[in-house]
Design an enzyme around this catalytic site. Structure first.
Site, PDB file in Angstrom:
ATOM      1  N   GLU A  38       0.880  -1.173   0.000  1.00  0.00           N
ATOM      2  CA  GLU A  38       0.000   0.000   0.000  1.00  0.00           C
ATOM      3  C   GLU A  38       0.918   1.224   0.000  1.00  0.00           C
ATOM      4  O   GLU A  38       1.826   1.302   0.838  1.00  0.00           O
ATOM      5  CB  GLU A  38      -0.860  -0.028   1.270  1.00  0.00           C
ATOM      6  CG  GLU A  38      -1.908   1.045   1.253  1.00  0.00           C
ATOM      7  CD  GLU A  38      -2.757   1.088   2.514  1.00  0.00           C
ATOM      8  OE1 GLU A  38      -2.652   0.167   3.351  1.00  0.00           O
ATOM      9  OE2 GLU A  38      -3.512   2.056   2.646  1.00  0.00           O
ATOM     10  N   ARG A 266       5.338 -12.901   9.465  1.00  0.00           N
ATOM     11  CA  ARG A 266       5.954 -11.580   9.327  1.00  0.00           C
ATOM     12  C   ARG A 266       7.317 -11.587   9.968  1.00  0.00           C
ATOM     13  O   ARG A 266       7.530 -12.236  10.987  1.00  0.00           O
ATOM     14  CB  ARG A 266       5.139 -10.557  10.136  1.00  0.00           C
ATOM     15  CG  ARG A 266       3.986  -9.956   9.461  1.00  0.00           C
ATOM     16  CD  ARG A 266       3.323  -9.001  10.428  1.00  0.00           C
ATOM     17  NE  ARG A 266       3.679  -7.630  10.125  1.00  0.00           N
ATOM     18  CZ  ARG A 266       3.101  -6.931   9.154  1.00  0.00           C
ATOM     19  NH1 ARG A 266       2.156  -7.467   8.411  1.00  0.00           N
ATOM     20  NH2 ARG A 266       3.459  -5.696   8.923  1.00  0.00           N
ATOM     21  N   LYS A 276       4.731   0.545   9.138  1.00  0.00           N
ATOM     22  CA  LYS A 276       4.787   1.838   8.452  1.00  0.00           C
ATOM     23  C   LYS A 276       4.164   2.941   9.289  1.00  0.00           C
ATOM     24  O   LYS A 276       4.613   4.076   9.270  1.00  0.00           O
ATOM     25  CB  LYS A 276       4.062   1.729   7.109  1.00  0.00           C
ATOM     26  CG  LYS A 276       4.923   1.145   6.017  1.00  0.00           C
ATOM     27  CD  LYS A 276       4.185   1.128   4.696  1.00  0.00           C
ATOM     28  CE  LYS A 276       3.194   0.007   4.691  1.00  0.00           C
ATOM     29  NZ  LYS A 276       2.451  -0.130   3.436  1.00  0.00           N
TER      30      LYS A 276
END
Ligand code: ATP
Ligand code: MG
Length: 564
Positions: A38, A266, A276
């Site tokens: 994104e 992850r 982020k």
């Protein structure tokens, strides 16, 4: 994949793809993957893991991997991030993309049509509940949700309302499109999830064309299907979304062959943060100088710090792919860069905390240009010229008036070899009469000792140095861990900011480097002998004001810190 990768046993995703290929499940398109960030921030080292996996699988199995911007939320996304992401991906892969990047937003017309189709099939409805009401009626892990009073609207009304939503007739947040699945489903994601919301915001790609935007869950599987993705690889937090991914594709009967989602764990790294949102907070609050601050675990930050793409790829190989917890030590990342730079970085000398040495028997004004190899094991890297002069700088730490035998450096009356040069003996330490601090050393050199075998003469050790007359001044930035705790778990932003290490950056502004460094180019990497690996700062360094970033110390300082 490199030959080195072949020695590591295949991970479960490699095995899965291999068996899909063998069973002929993939159709003519073969293996197609995507990396779908994104564009709401810069990429971090966690993304590097995903890039390495997605592009790596495509390369290994003769397939294709695309970069696709998952840009369905116009509120948080920016073109700056689009540009940085593409450049970071190419830098990390060491090659340009084989196809221009895609944008989920370019599929908005198709995604909209699929939404209408779901409405026509009675599988989606317009719900007038507010966001809070939807949340409140969703139920819990132990209780089913409640059906929306709008759930049984008829198809024509739903279609009309959806078209009016698109035409901009309703206020933001007043209505949403929801899938009509099962409010009693054990998986909360299946309790009539939202597919479209009204959001009047200018989108970085589509401008003001749309005032309704699809959710991640609705758009992701559709974009995968539209692009012919065979393996949709994502992190474990999407595992509970997989039934919805499959449900949407099943209802629409699209995707031939069908994309399948597979999850892996992850990456997280001790003493730093891979989110982020939190990294954005550091930038926005001015705690770091930007997304590419060398303390940041972003790809841009690591690059500016001196990391190489090869080291990042080697790190990704080392951490592997599995569904198990992937919390790794910073030491592993540092091991990878040290290993890479050790064979490729030219050796130079730099003095970080200078102490003046006057060589009393050196003919004044005389300069002798000494030849030194750029790499002790690699003659192909050539050599450099070092000026030896009557005044030189050494490290303050490399001298003590007296010390025990294990101090392998200079003491009063003792001898050391100057690296690539002569043996010197310290005759006198000049001190400041007021502070008592040592301001200068008076030494003599032995002219017979240039290039003699270090074992010929017993000296305490070898130290590095820089000519005071010919050296260049430099600013050197040393970095330490970003956080004071191994984990970044903190409730709330203030608690998180309180975890920041106040000493993560130290700036040394009166360092000296050997003159050959005046030609160093931005990002060029060196080993400062005995000190560590450094690179020329790509933003702030100029020929008149050299700035170096410490990439990594020569030895693992983390383990030492933990035990001491
Ligand atoms: P963040 O929480 O930092 O914002 P994200 O998952 O929201 O990360 P996206 O831009 O959606 O970031 O991620 C793009 C891809 O990178 C996704 O497939 C995601 O699963 C993967 N990814 C993100 N963070 C990690 C990580 N720490 N380890 C491995 N893969 C990751
Ligand atoms: Mg995200």
């Amino acid at each position: 994949m490199t030959p080195e990768a072949a020695t590591i046993p295949p991970h479960f995703i490699q095995q899965l793809i291999d068996s899909d290929l063998r069973a002929g499940r993939l159709g003519t398109g073969g293996v197609v993957t995507r990396f779908p960030p994104e564009p709401n921030g810069y990429l971090h080292i966690g993304h590097a893991k995903s890039i390495y996996l997605n592009f790596g699988m495509a390369a290994e199995f003769g397939g294709l991997c695309r970069l696709r911007f998952d840009d369905t939320n116009p509120l948080k996304e920016e073109t700056e991030y689009v540009a940085s992401i593409e450049s970071d991906v190419c830098w990390m892969l060491g090659q340009p993309l084989s196809e221009p990047p895609r944008f989920t937003s370019s599929y908005f017309p198709q995604i909209y049509d699929y939404a209408e189709q779901l409405i026509l099939n009675g599988k989606a409805y317009i719900c007038d509940l507010s966001n809070e009401e939807i949340r409140a009626t969703r139920g819990t892990l132990t209780e089913p949700g409640q059906e929306s009073p709008y759930r049984n609207r008829d198809i024509t009304e739903n279609l009309q309302l959806f078209r009016r939503m698109r035409a901009g007739e309703f206020a933001d947040g007043s209505r949403v499109l929801r899938a009509r699945i099962d409010m009693a489903a054990g998986n909360i994601n299946m309790r009539d999830p939202i597919l479209y919301r009204i959001r009047r915001a200018t989108h970085h790609q589509t401008g003001d064309t749309w005032c309704i935007y699809p959710t991640y869950d609705f758009s992701h599987c559709l974009a995968d299907a539209i692009e012919g993705v065979s393996h949709s690889l994502c992190t474990l937090e999407f595992e509970d979304h997989r039934p919805l991914y499959d449900w949407i594709l099943d209802q629409l009967g699209i995707g031939n062959p069908r994309p399948h989602q597979t999850e892996f764990s992850r990456l997280s790294i001790e003493y730093t943060v891979l989110s982020k949102r939190r990294l954005n907070l550091l930038v926005a609050s001015g705690r770091v100088s930007g997304w590419d601050d060398p303390r940041m675990p972003t790809i841009a930050g690591l690059r500016r710090r001196g990391y190489t793409p090869e080291a990042l790829r080697s790190f990704c190989r080392h951490i592997g792919i599995s569904r198990a917890d992937n919390h790794v030590e910073m030491g592993l990342l540092e091991h990878c860069i040290r290993d890479d730079l050790d064979h490729r970085a030219a050796r130079v000398m730099a003095v970080l905390r200078p102490l003046k040495v006057v060589i009393e028997n050196w003919p004044n004004q005389q300069v002798e240009w000494l030849t030194a190899p750029c790499h002790p094991q690699d003659p192909s890297m050539g050599s450099r010229q070092l000026p030896m002069t009557s005044e030189i700088w050494i490290e303050q730490d490399d001298f003590r008036p007296q010390a025990a035998k294990d101090f392998k450096r200079l003491i009063l009356g003792g001898e050391v070899r100057l690296r690539n040069s002569y043996i010197i003996r310290c005759q006198e330490a000049v001190t400041n009469p007021v502070s008592g601090a040592i301001t200068e050393l008076r030494c003599t050199y032995d002219p017979k000792t240039l290039g003699t075998n270090p074992t010929d003469r017993k000296v305490r050790g070898v130290i590095h140095w820089v000519s005071a007359q010919y050296g260049r001044t430099a600013e050197i930035r040393l970095y330490d861990r970003l956080l004071t705790t191994p984990g970044a778990d903190a409730d709330g932003d203030d608690a998180f900011l309180a975890l920041l290490n106040p000493d993560s950056l130290s700036v040394l502004s009166d360092c000296w480097v050997e003159p050959s460094l005046v030609d160093a180019t931005p990002e060029q990497r060196f080993q400062f002998e005995r000190v560590g690996f450094f690179c020329v700062d790509s933003r702030d360094s100029t020929p008149d004001h050299l700035v170096f970033n410490r990439t990594v110390a020569l030895r693992d300082s983390w383990t030492k810190k933990d035990s001491g």
